[in-house]
Design a protein around this motif. Structure first.
Motif, mmCIF file in Angstrom:
data_model
loop_
_atom_site.group_PDB
_atom_site.id
_atom_site.type_symbol
_atom_site.label_atom_id
_atom_site.label_comp_id
_atom_site.label_asym_id
_atom_site.label_seq_id
_atom_site.Cartn_x
_atom_site.Cartn_y
_atom_site.Cartn_z
ATOM 1 N N TYR A 61 -8.333 6.892 41.688
ATOM 2 C CA TYR A 61 -7.581 5.637 41.737
ATOM 3 C C TYR A 61 -6.711 5.550 40.492
ATOM 4 O O TYR A 61 -7.186 5.782 39.376
ATOM 5 N N ARG A 62 -5.452 5.176 40.679
ATOM 6 C CA ARG A 62 -4.530 4.994 39.562
ATOM 7 C C ARG A 62 -3.770 3.680 39.746
ATOM 8 O O ARG A 62 -3.689 3.149 40.833
ATOM 9 N N GLY A 63 -3.187 3.232 38.653
ATOM 10 C CA GLY A 63 -2.353 2.036 38.716
ATOM 11 C C GLY A 63 -3.118 0.818 39.201
ATOM 12 O O GLY A 63 -4.264 0.596 38.828
ATOM 13 N N SER A 64 -2.487 0.012 40.066
ATOM 14 C CA SER A 64 -3.114 -1.230 40.519
ATOM 15 C C SER A 64 -4.420 -0.960 41.259
ATOM 16 O O SER A 64 -5.359 -1.740 41.163
ATOM 17 N N LEU B 143 -12.842 -11.397 43.313
ATOM 18 C CA LEU B 143 -11.444 -11.298 42.909
ATOM 19 C C LEU B 143 -10.846 -9.971 43.385
ATOM 20 O O LEU B 143 -9.711 -9.930 43.866
ATOM 21 N N ALA B 144 -11.606 -8.894 43.299
ATOM 22 C CA ALA B 144 -11.124 -7.586 43.760
ATOM 23 C C ALA B 144 -10.784 -7.631 45.244
ATOM 24 O O ALA B 144 -9.765 -7.087 45.673
ATOM 25 N N HIS B 145 -11.621 -8.293 46.030
ATOM 26 C CA HIS B 145 -11.340 -8.387 47.468
ATOM 27 C C HIS B 145 -10.059 -9.185 47.732
ATOM 28 O O HIS B 145 -9.291 -8.849 48.628
ATOM 29 N N ARG B 146 -9.819 -10.243 46.938
ATOM 30 C CA ARG B 146 -8.588 -11.019 47.108
ATOM 31 C C ARG B 146 -7.352 -10.220 46.713
ATOM 32 O O ARG B 146 -6.281 -10.402 47.272
ATOM 33 N N LEU B 147 -7.499 -9.315 45.741
ATOM 34 C CA LEU B 147 -6.356 -8.533 45.259
ATOM 35 C C LEU B 147 -6.117 -7.257 46.058
ATOM 36 O O LEU B 147 -5.136 -6.557 45.823
ATOM 37 N N ALA B 148 -6.985 -6.937 47.003
ATOM 38 C CA ALA B 148 -6.917 -5.649 47.701
ATOM 39 C C ALA B 148 -5.823 -5.558 48.757
ATOM 40 O O ALA B 148 -5.701 -4.536 49.412
ATOM 41 N N ASP B 149 -5.016 -6.594 48.917
ATOM 42 C CA ASP B 149 -3.886 -6.489 49.855
ATOM 43 C C ASP B 149 -2.614 -6.184 49.050
ATOM 44 O O ASP B 149 -2.616 -6.282 47.826
ATOM 45 N N PRO B 150 -1.544 -5.794 49.718
ATOM 46 C CA PRO B 150 -0.329 -5.408 48.979
ATOM 47 C C PRO B 150 0.202 -6.485 48.035
ATOM 48 O O PRO B 150 0.660 -6.172 46.945
ATOM 49 N N GLU C 45 -0.507 -7.904 41.266
ATOM 50 C CA GLU C 45 -1.054 -8.724 40.186
ATOM 51 C C GLU C 45 -2.355 -8.175 39.616
ATOM 52 O O GLU C 45 -2.949 -8.778 38.737
ATOM 53 N N ALA C 46 -2.811 -7.029 40.090
ATOM 54 C CA ALA C 46 -4.140 -6.526 39.745
ATOM 55 C C ALA C 46 -4.322 -6.274 38.256
ATOM 56 O O ALA C 46 -5.324 -6.678 37.676
ATOM 57 N N ARG C 47 -3.374 -5.610 37.631
ATOM 58 C CA ARG C 47 -3.529 -5.303 36.205
ATOM 59 C C ARG C 47 -3.601 -6.588 35.379
ATOM 60 O O ARG C 47 -4.452 -6.729 34.512
ATOM 61 N N GLY C 48 -2.721 -7.519 35.664
ATOM 62 C CA GLY C 48 -2.738 -8.789 34.939
ATOM 63 C C GLY C 48 -4.030 -9.552 35.157
ATOM 64 O O GLY C 48 -4.573 -10.139 34.223
#
Length: 171
Positions: free
Chosen positions: A85-88, A104-111, A116-119
């Motif tokens: 895994y790299r980046g977001s 939070l990971a599940h909420r961010l797992a869509d495109p 916003e994942a890194r932030g």
């Protein structure tokens, strides 16, 4: 983990349907954000074991010789079944591994969330220091040919340049 496919996989393994039972986090131990990330992750309750490994270390090169990419300039997470895994996606899988941040990971797992994942990760880690691009030299160690180097966290240090076939360097 569902929702966040790995960016690459090891050719001898098929990670589809294989549970992630451990992750290796390759981080840049020469940057303030890398050091903060490592210390913060070490203190978090986890649902998945994390091994924290400096990306530039001999151990990292020995374990992942054909990894490719530049783990010193982007976080890289390697799953125990060969997922990379790299980046977001790396930031999301790290949140997913932590007990308090899996929702939070599940909420961010869509495109849309992936942008916003890194932030979100750095906010969860309460990172308030200078960001990689906000410091001189991009937050990385600046090394000069004369042996002096500058690290944004530790300041200036001197290590004599190596001279093959000669005695130790003197000042």
């Amino acid at each position: 983990m569902t929702g966040v496919p790995p960016t690459t996989t090891a050719p001898e393994r098929d990670p589809a349907g294989v549970p992630v039972r451990g992750l290796t986090v390759l981080y840049d131990d020469r940057t303030a954000v890398g050091l903060h990330l490592c210390a913060w992750l070490a203190r978090r309750p986890r649902l998945v074991p994390l091994e924290l490994l400096p990306a530039g270390s001999a151990a990292a090169h020995a374990r992942f010789p054909g990894l490719g990419g530049d783990p010193l300039h982007e976080i890289t997470v390697v799953g125990d079944s060969g997922q990379v895994y790299r980046g977001s996606r790396a930031w999301i899988v790290l949140l997913w591994a932590l007990r308090e941040h899996r929702p939070l990971a599940h909420r961010l797992a869509d495109p849309a969330g992936a942008k916003e994942a890194r932030g979100a990760f750095l906010a969860a880690a309460k990172w308030r220091g200078p960001q990689w691009h906000g410091t001189p030299w991009g937050g990385h160690v600046h090394q000069r040919a004369d042996g002096w180097s500058y690290h944004p966290v530790t300041g200036w240090t001197y290590a004599p340049p190596s001279r093959a076939g000669t005695g130790p360097a003197t000042r």
